[in-house]
Design a protein around this motif. Structure first.
Motif, PDB file in Angstrom:
ATOM      1  N   ILE A  89     108.226 -37.410 -13.722  1.00  0.00           N
ATOM      2  CA  ILE A  89     107.799 -37.542 -15.071  1.00  0.00           C
ATOM      3  C   ILE A  89     106.434 -38.178 -15.016  1.00  0.00           C
ATOM      4  O   ILE A  89     105.613 -38.099 -15.568  1.00  0.00           O
ATOM      5  CB  ILE A  89     108.979 -38.499 -15.835  1.00  0.00           C
ATOM      6  N   LYS A  90     106.427 -39.110 -14.003  1.00  0.00           N
ATOM      7  CA  LYS A  90     105.026 -39.760 -13.742  1.00  0.00           C
ATOM      8  C   LYS A  90     104.111 -38.806 -13.612  1.00  0.00           C
ATOM      9  O   LYS A  90     102.880 -38.943 -14.231  1.00  0.00           O
ATOM     10  CB  LYS A  90     104.996 -41.022 -12.804  1.00  0.00           C
ATOM     11  N   ALA A  91     104.311 -38.104 -12.863  1.00  0.00           N
ATOM     12  CA  ALA A  91     103.231 -37.068 -12.309  1.00  0.00           C
ATOM     13  C   ALA A  91     103.035 -36.169 -13.441  1.00  0.00           C
ATOM     14  O   ALA A  91     101.714 -35.808 -13.617  1.00  0.00           O
ATOM     15  CB  ALA A  91     103.681 -36.274 -11.099  1.00  0.00           C
ATOM     16  N   VAL A  92     103.918 -35.766 -14.166  1.00  0.00           N
ATOM     17  CA  VAL A  92     103.552 -35.007 -15.391  1.00  0.00           C
ATOM     18  C   VAL A  92     102.676 -35.763 -16.368  1.00  0.00           C
ATOM     19  O   VAL A  92     101.722 -35.078 -16.892  1.00  0.00           O
ATOM     20  CB  VAL A  92     104.868 -34.373 -16.035  1.00  0.00           C
ATOM     21  N   LEU A  93     103.003 -36.819 -16.752  1.00  0.00           N
ATOM     22  CA  LEU A  93     102.210 -37.774 -17.647  1.00  0.00           C
ATOM     23  C   LEU A  93     100.705 -38.017 -17.131  1.00  0.00           C
ATOM     24  O   LEU A  93      99.880 -37.928 -17.796  1.00  0.00           O
ATOM     25  CB  LEU A  93     102.863 -38.843 -18.051  1.00  0.00           C
ATOM     26  N   ILE A  94     100.929 -38.094 -15.792  1.00  0.00           N
ATOM     27  CA  ILE A  94      99.326 -38.229 -15.226  1.00  0.00           C
ATOM     28  C   ILE A  94      98.699 -36.954 -15.206  1.00  0.00           C
ATOM     29  O   ILE A  94      97.487 -37.137 -15.980  1.00  0.00           O
ATOM     30  CB  ILE A  94      99.500 -38.520 -13.645  1.00  0.00           C
ATOM     31  N   LEU A  95      99.179 -35.914 -14.949  1.00  0.00           N
ATOM     32  CA  LEU A  95      98.565 -34.619 -15.200  1.00  0.00           C
ATOM     33  C   LEU A  95      98.091 -34.176 -16.635  1.00  0.00           C
ATOM     34  O   LEU A  95      96.940 -33.889 -17.101  1.00  0.00           O
ATOM     35  CB  LEU A  95      99.198 -33.328 -14.816  1.00  0.00           C
ATOM     36  N   LEU A  96      99.087 -34.688 -17.673  1.00  0.00           N
ATOM     37  CA  LEU A  96      98.651 -34.230 -18.916  1.00  0.00           C
ATOM     38  C   LEU A  96      97.473 -35.243 -19.396  1.00  0.00           C
ATOM     39  O   LEU A  96      96.647 -34.777 -20.121  1.00  0.00           O
ATOM     40  CB  LEU A  96      99.686 -34.586 -19.920  1.00  0.00           C
ATOM     41  N   CYS A  97      97.308 -36.469 -18.873  1.00  0.00           N
ATOM     42  CA  CYS A  97      96.384 -37.448 -19.342  1.00  0.00           C
ATOM     43  C   CYS A  97      95.061 -36.893 -18.689  1.00  0.00           C
ATOM     44  O   CYS A  97      94.232 -37.145 -19.223  1.00  0.00           O
ATOM     45  CB  CYS A  97      96.622 -38.892 -18.846  1.00  0.00           C
ATOM     46  N   LEU A  98      94.937 -36.423 -17.507  1.00  0.00           N
ATOM     47  CA  LEU A  98      93.989 -35.981 -16.757  1.00  0.00           C
ATOM     48  C   LEU A  98      93.256 -34.723 -17.500  1.00  0.00           C
ATOM     49  O   LEU A  98      91.995 -34.655 -17.779  1.00  0.00           O
ATOM     50  CB  LEU A  98      94.195 -35.642 -15.353  1.00  0.00           C
ATOM     51  N   LEU A  99      94.265 -33.875 -18.037  1.00  0.00           N
ATOM     52  CA  LEU A  99      93.852 -32.635 -18.654  1.00  0.00           C
ATOM     53  C   LEU A  99      93.429 -33.020 -20.050  1.00  0.00           C
ATOM     54  O   LEU A  99      92.130 -32.519 -20.422  1.00  0.00           O
ATOM     55  CB  LEU A  99      94.832 -31.815 -18.871  1.00  0.00           C
ATOM     56  N   GLN A 100      93.880 -34.177 -20.757  1.00  0.00           N
ATOM     57  CA  GLN A 100      93.252 -34.810 -22.095  1.00  0.00           C
ATOM     58  C   GLN A 100      91.665 -35.191 -21.923  1.00  0.00           C
ATOM     59  O   GLN A 100      91.025 -34.847 -22.531  1.00  0.00           O
ATOM     60  CB  GLN A 100      94.234 -35.639 -22.452  1.00  0.00           C
ATOM     61  N   PHE A 101      91.685 -36.116 -20.965  1.00  0.00           N
ATOM     62  CA  PHE A 101      90.326 -36.501 -20.807  1.00  0.00           C
ATOM     63  C   PHE A 101      89.130 -35.620 -20.161  1.00  0.00           C
ATOM     64  O   PHE A 101      88.141 -35.364 -20.721  1.00  0.00           O
ATOM     65  CB  PHE A 101      90.162 -37.769 -19.712  1.00  0.00           C
ATOM     66  N   LYS A 102      89.651 -34.608 -19.428  1.00  0.00           N
ATOM     67  CA  LYS A 102      88.840 -33.349 -18.971  1.00  0.00           C
ATOM     68  C   LYS A 102      88.638 -32.500 -20.245  1.00  0.00           C
ATOM     69  O   LYS A 102      87.050 -32.302 -20.538  1.00  0.00           O
ATOM     70  CB  LYS A 102      89.494 -32.475 -18.032  1.00  0.00           C
ATOM     71  N   HIS A 103      89.389 -32.467 -21.373  1.00  0.00           N
ATOM     72  CA  HIS A 103      89.281 -31.773 -22.301  1.00  0.00           C
ATOM     73  C   HIS A 103      88.170 -32.387 -23.290  1.00  0.00           C
ATOM     74  O   HIS A 103      87.091 -31.638 -23.580  1.00  0.00           O
ATOM     75  CB  HIS A 103      90.526 -31.331 -23.022  1.00  0.00           C
ATOM     76  N   MET A 104      88.351 -33.615 -23.333  1.00  0.00           N
ATOM     77  CA  MET A 104      87.548 -34.466 -24.336  1.00  0.00           C
ATOM     78  C   MET A 104      86.006 -34.310 -23.788  1.00  0.00           C
ATOM     79  O   MET A 104      85.065 -33.979 -24.544  1.00  0.00           O
ATOM     80  CB  MET A 104      87.873 -35.845 -24.296  1.00  0.00           C
ATOM     81  N   PHE A 105      85.944 -34.277 -22.415  1.00  0.00           N
ATOM     82  CA  PHE A 105      84.576 -34.500 -21.897  1.00  0.00           C
ATOM     83  C   PHE A 105      83.945 -33.073 -22.003  1.00  0.00           C
ATOM     84  O   PHE A 105      82.689 -32.770 -22.281  1.00  0.00           O
ATOM     85  CB  PHE A 105      84.445 -34.976 -20.762  1.00  0.00           C
ATOM     86  N   ALA A 106      84.729 -31.782 -21.661  1.00  0.00           N
ATOM     87  CA  ALA A 106      84.228 -30.471 -21.762  1.00  0.00           C
ATOM     88  C   ALA A 106      83.865 -30.141 -22.931  1.00  0.00           C
ATOM     89  O   ALA A 106      82.927 -29.353 -23.121  1.00  0.00           O
ATOM     90  CB  ALA A 106      85.168 -29.735 -20.913  1.00  0.00           C
ATOM     91  N   ASP A 107      84.705 -30.575 -23.923  1.00  0.00           N
ATOM     92  CA  ASP A 107      84.211 -30.056 -25.158  1.00  0.00           C
ATOM     93  C   ASP A 107      83.495 -30.876 -26.062  1.00  0.00           C
ATOM     94  O   ASP A 107      82.838 -30.435 -27.069  1.00  0.00           O
ATOM     95  CB  ASP A 107      85.955 -29.777 -25.968  1.00  0.00           C
ATOM     96  N   TYR A 108      83.288 -32.150 -25.846  1.00  0.00           N
ATOM     97  CA  TYR A 108      82.662 -33.067 -26.761  1.00  0.00           C
ATOM     98  C   TYR A 108      81.257 -33.667 -26.077  1.00  0.00           C
ATOM     99  O   TYR A 108      80.477 -34.324 -26.819  1.00  0.00           O
ATOM    100  CB  TYR A 108      83.592 -33.931 -27.328  1.00  0.00           C
ATOM    101  N   PHE A 109      81.331 -33.828 -24.891  1.00  0.00           N
ATOM    102  CA  PHE A 109      79.970 -34.282 -24.158  1.00  0.00           C
ATOM    103  C   PHE A 109      79.388 -33.544 -23.503  1.00  0.00           C
ATOM    104  O   PHE A 109      78.008 -33.491 -22.918  1.00  0.00           O
ATOM    105  CB  PHE A 109      80.595 -35.490 -23.151  1.00  0.00           C
ATOM    106  N   LEU A 110      80.013 -32.219 -22.964  1.00  0.00           N
ATOM    107  CA  LEU A 110      79.271 -31.370 -21.828  1.00  0.00           C
ATOM    108  C   LEU A 110      78.788 -30.198 -22.336  1.00  0.00           C
ATOM    109  O   LEU A 110      78.293 -29.330 -21.518  1.00  0.00           O
ATOM    110  CB  LEU A 110      80.154 -31.267 -20.641  1.00  0.00           C
ATOM    111  N   GLN A 111      78.995 -29.707 -23.461  1.00  0.00           N
ATOM    112  CA  GLN A 111      78.387 -28.428 -24.070  1.00  0.00           C
ATOM    113  C   GLN A 111      76.833 -28.507 -24.310  1.00  0.00           C
ATOM    114  O   GLN A 111      76.361 -29.340 -24.931  1.00  0.00           O
ATOM    115  CB  GLN A 111      79.046 -28.169 -25.494  1.00  0.00           C
ATOM    116  N   THR A 112      76.289 -27.480 -23.826  1.00  0.00           N
ATOM    117  CA  THR A 112      74.915 -27.369 -24.047  1.00  0.00           C
ATOM    118  C   THR A 112      74.617 -26.749 -25.174  1.00  0.00           C
ATOM    119  O   THR A 112      75.340 -25.935 -25.856  1.00  0.00           O
ATOM    120  CB  THR A 112      74.187 -26.696 -23.036  1.00  0.00           C
ATOM    121  N   PRO A 113      73.276 -26.675 -25.800  1.00  0.00           N
ATOM    122  CA  PRO A 113      73.085 -25.646 -26.997  1.00  0.00           C
ATOM    123  C   PRO A 113      73.233 -24.253 -26.650  1.00  0.00           C
ATOM    124  O   PRO A 113      73.760 -23.591 -27.594  1.00  0.00           O
ATOM    125  CB  PRO A 113      71.327 -25.992 -27.043  1.00  0.00           C
TER     126      PRO A 113
END
Length: 128
Positions: A5-29
């Motif tokens: 369960i800890k591993a699942v939660l860690i992976l979900l959290c990592l994917l959430q942070f990745k999503h935030m950065f990829a969608d809201y910080f790393l998009q170019t024009p």
């Protein structure tokens, strides 16, 4: 709490942070312009940023190479099409951020991405 369960939660959290950065910080024009066109290099690059970020998250939790490759290719394909669907719909309706339809489309898009991560974690748990 079990280690699984800890591993699942860690992976979900990592994917959430990745999503935030990829969608809201790393998009170019280039990634943001002309997204309703199906063969759009910017959207392909954006989906690639997501795939690379997911690969990093999956490596952190010790994912096997065959599963890692399967998941990042699948995510690239799914992410590309979710974003194309949202852009096509929003452009066809001529939605702007001042309209509720714009935010409904954005919310549906984000929900589909989150369901993608749940499916990825499910595959990660079930992979033999």
């Amino acid at each position: 709490m079990t280690d699984a369960i800890k591993a699942v939660l860690i992976l979900l959290c990592l994917l959430q942070f990745k999503h935030m950065f990829a969608d809201y910080f790393l998009q170019t024009p280039k990634m943001l312009a002309g997204r309703a066109t199906y063969f759009h290099m910017g959207r392909a690059q954006h989906a690639g940023v997501h795939a690379v970020g997911s690969a990093l998250a999956l490596v952190i939790v010790g994912t096997s190479l065959p599963l890692l490759l399967f998941l990042i290719v699948a995510e690239w394909i799914v992410h590309f099409h979710i974003d194309w669907g949202k852009a096509s719909y929003s452009d066809a309706k001529a939605y702007t951020p001042a309209q509720a339809g714009f935010w409904r489309a954005a919310g549906f898009d984000q929900a589909l991405h989150q369901l993608t991560y749940i499916a990825m974690v499910w595959a990660w748990v079930e992979w033999p």
